[in-house]
Design an enzyme around this catalytic site. Structure first.
Site, PDB file in Angstrom:
ATOM      1  N   TRP A 150       4.360 -16.268 -38.504  1.00 18.47           N
ATOM      2  CA  TRP A 150       4.434 -16.652 -39.931  1.00 18.47           C
ATOM      3  C   TRP A 150       6.147 -16.539 -39.954  1.00 18.47           C
ATOM      4  O   TRP A 150       6.703 -17.268 -40.677  1.00 18.47           O
ATOM      5  CB  TRP A 150       3.976 -15.597 -40.794  1.00 18.47           C
ATOM      6  CG  TRP A 150       2.477 -15.959 -40.974  1.00 18.47           C
ATOM      7  CD1 TRP A 150       1.413 -15.252 -39.985  1.00 18.47           C
ATOM      8  CD2 TRP A 150       1.828 -17.164 -41.068  1.00 18.47           C
ATOM      9  NE1 TRP A 150       0.060 -15.875 -40.498  1.00 18.47           N
ATOM     10  CE2 TRP A 150       0.337 -17.029 -41.222  1.00 18.47           C
ATOM     11  CE3 TRP A 150       2.227 -18.346 -41.628  1.00 18.47           C
ATOM     12  CZ2 TRP A 150      -0.618 -18.128 -41.280  1.00 18.47           C
ATOM     13  CZ3 TRP A 150       1.416 -19.388 -41.979  1.00 18.47           C
ATOM     14  CH2 TRP A 150      -0.019 -19.203 -41.662  1.00 18.47           C
ATOM     15  N   ASP A 182       7.740 -11.064 -46.970  1.00 14.80           N
ATOM     16  CA  ASP A 182       6.527 -12.053 -47.068  1.00 14.80           C
ATOM     17  C   ASP A 182       5.155 -10.504 -46.563  1.00 14.80           C
ATOM     18  O   ASP A 182       5.359 -10.256 -45.383  1.00 14.80           O
ATOM     19  CB  ASP A 182       6.321 -12.981 -45.915  1.00 14.80           C
ATOM     20  CG  ASP A 182       4.855 -13.599 -45.807  1.00 14.80           C
ATOM     21  OD1 ASP A 182       3.812 -13.206 -46.330  1.00 14.80           O
ATOM     22  OD2 ASP A 182       4.697 -14.537 -44.984  1.00 14.80           O
ATOM     23  N   LYS A 190      -5.427 -12.820 -48.525  1.00 19.66           N
ATOM     24  CA  LYS A 190      -5.787 -11.756 -47.377  1.00 19.66           C
ATOM     25  C   LYS A 190      -6.311 -10.387 -48.058  1.00 19.66           C
ATOM     26  O   LYS A 190      -7.326 -10.202 -47.856  1.00 19.66           O
ATOM     27  CB  LYS A 190      -4.370 -11.622 -46.487  1.00 19.66           C
ATOM     28  CG  LYS A 190      -3.727 -12.587 -46.173  1.00 19.66           C
ATOM     29  CD  LYS A 190      -4.528 -13.833 -45.256  1.00 19.66           C
ATOM     30  CE  LYS A 190      -3.916 -15.025 -44.992  1.00 19.66           C
ATOM     31  NZ  LYS A 190      -2.581 -15.212 -44.506  1.00 19.66           N
TER      32      LYS A 190
HETATM   33  C1  LIG Z   1      -1.547 -16.381 -44.170  1.00 18.20           C
HETATM   34  C2  LIG Z   1      -0.145 -16.047 -44.110  1.00 18.20           C
HETATM   35  C3  LIG Z   1       0.699 -17.123 -44.768  1.00 18.20           C
HETATM   36  C4  LIG Z   1       0.420 -18.417 -45.154  1.00 18.20           C
HETATM   37  O1  LIG Z   1      -0.417 -18.362 -46.217  1.00 18.20           O
HETATM   38  P1  LIG Z   1      -0.943 -19.824 -47.005  1.00 18.20           P
HETATM   39  O2  LIG Z   1      -1.367 -19.318 -48.144  1.00 18.20           O
HETATM   40  O3  LIG Z   1      -1.927 -20.455 -46.034  1.00 18.20           O
HETATM   41  O4  LIG Z   1       0.220 -20.807 -47.019  1.00 18.20           O
HETATM   42  C5  LIG Z   1       1.958 -16.754 -44.876  1.00 18.20           C
HETATM   43  N1  LIG Z   1       2.531 -15.570 -44.247  1.00 18.20           N
HETATM   44  C6  LIG Z   1       1.506 -14.517 -43.755  1.00 18.20           C
HETATM   45  C7  LIG Z   1       2.037 -13.439 -43.300  1.00 18.20           C
HETATM   46  C8  LIG Z   1       0.166 -14.768 -43.839  1.00 18.20           C
HETATM   47  O5  LIG Z   1      -0.568 -13.983 -43.397  1.00 18.20           O
END
Ligand SMILES: *Cc1c(COP(=O)(O)O)cnc(C)c1O
Length: 362
Positions: free
Chosen positions: A104, A174, A198
């Site tokens: 990511w 993030d 998540k």
């Molecule tokens: C799932 C995830 C993303 C992407 O998220 P989307 O909502 O599918 O765009 C970005 N960063 C991390 C750490 C993730 O686990």
């Protein structure tokens, strides 16, 4: 009724059963409007109460300081890969540092490079993304607009044990897959964000916590939806908000506050749950091999390998029979990945632990 499995999906992922029951109970009609959450205006008093409560819960759980805004946006985690450089970089300051500890972070850096000069302050790819760097390993620019990192790399199961030290730059994080899994000191961050699906809700909403002085960096020339300042000024109601997703985030944060008793308690549970599985891995004489190095392994996504692909397939099939699902590792890593987010009950992790012991000895 179909029996609910222990769902180890990486995302969208398990939600608290009590929250789902509440959603079901309220689905035909909410008390005030006598219509469902799916059918009412985002400008109605009922929805304003819901988004207000969701924000208040987040502020309380995370002790968010007054000088920060909490935004509810769409576009997933992914849109933040673009919004962050578009808003935080500009003519004054066009350079950002990225610490890449997994897939990511790498994708975020690639996107950011469309908007500014991106310097990779640490690159975990050569070692196949198995660890988070130590502070002294970071090659930070003297004058970056911000330093970006991913607190928990969902695919590789690599988590920072604490925030990287970024000197006087602005820390951007993030936290999509470990948001609210433990208390953090928000004042250390310029911006921290998480897509909901998540750890705190369903797909469709992303929470962005941003220090207010950073809003001044947003240029008026940005497309309106991409502009943090516009969202902050509109109280996240610039356009139709993802009402259902925000409603569920409100219920999940109610659950964290009232049923769980806050993030300290959540953190101890998360540590206990992860330890159960890592203990099996560590005591398996190399039968189960964890992907990440010990100091960097994730409390949320437990990624490991079995001795062969054939055994991995057998493991997945046998687990499914025992009502444990979504355990396949991401295709880029292979093996098994057990995602044990906040809402995964202790019994689910115990069941997986027992199954891992039994499978190895079979
Ligand atoms: C799932 C995830 C993303 C992407 O998220 P989307 O909502 O599918 O765009 C970005 N960063 C991390 C750490 C993730 O686990």
């Amino acid at each position: 009724m179909i029996q609910r499995a222990y769902n180890f999906s990486a995302g969208p992922a398990v939600l608290p059963a009590t929250v789902l029951a509440r959603v079901q109970q309220e689905m035909m009609a909410l008390p005030g409007p006598r219509a469902s959450i799916l059918e009412i205006s985002h400008r109605s008093p009922t929805f304003k109460e819901i988004i207000g409560a969701a924000e208040a819960n987040i502020r309380k759980l995370m002790s968010v300081p007054e000088n920060y805004s909490v935004l509810f946006l769409q576009g997933g985690g992914r849109l933040q890969f673009s919004m962050i450089p578009m808003n935080l970089l500009g003519e004054q300051q066009n350079r950002a540092d990225y610490i890449t500890t997994g897939s990511w972070g790498k994708q975020a850096a690639t996107e950011a490079a469309k908007h500014g000069e991106i310097h990779i302050a640490w690159d975990g790819s050569e070692a196949n993304y198995i660890q988070a760097p130590k502070d002294e390993q970071l090659d930070l620019s003297p004058d970056s607009g911000y330093v970006y990192y991913v607190s928990n790399e969902t695919i590789e199961g690599v988590q920072f044990p604490r925030e990287p030290a970024v000197k006087n730059s602005t820390l951007v994080c993030d936290a999509s897959s470990d948001f609210m899994h433990k208390p953090i000191d928000v004042s250390r961050y310029g911006l921290v964000y998480a897509c909901a699906q998540k750890n705190i809700g369903p797909a469709g909403v992303t929470v962005v916590i941003i220090r207010n002085d950073l809003l001044d960096r947003s240029s008026d020339k940005l497309p309106i939806y991409m502009n943090y300042k516009q969202h902050a000024d509109a109280g996240s109601l610039m356009n139709t908000a993802p009402t259902f997703a925000i409603y569920v985030v409100r219920l999940v944060t109610d659950w964290l506050l009232n049923d769980l008793g806050g993030l300290e308690k959540m953190y101890s549970q998360n540590q206990a749950k992860a330890a159960m599985l890592y203990d099996v891995i560590d005591q398996s004489d190399g039968y189960y091999v964890g992907h990440a190095e010990k100091e960097s392994r994730s409390l949320m996504n437990i990624a490991f390998h079995l001795p062969s692909d054939e055994l991995t397939q057998k493991f997945l099939a046998a687990a499914d029979e025992k009502n444990m699902t979504a355990l396949a590792g991401h295709r880029s890593v292979g093996g098994i990945r057990a995602s044990i987010y906040n809402a995964m009950p202790l019994e689910g992790v115990e069941a997986l632990r027992d199954f891992m012991l039994e499978f190895r000895n079979a």
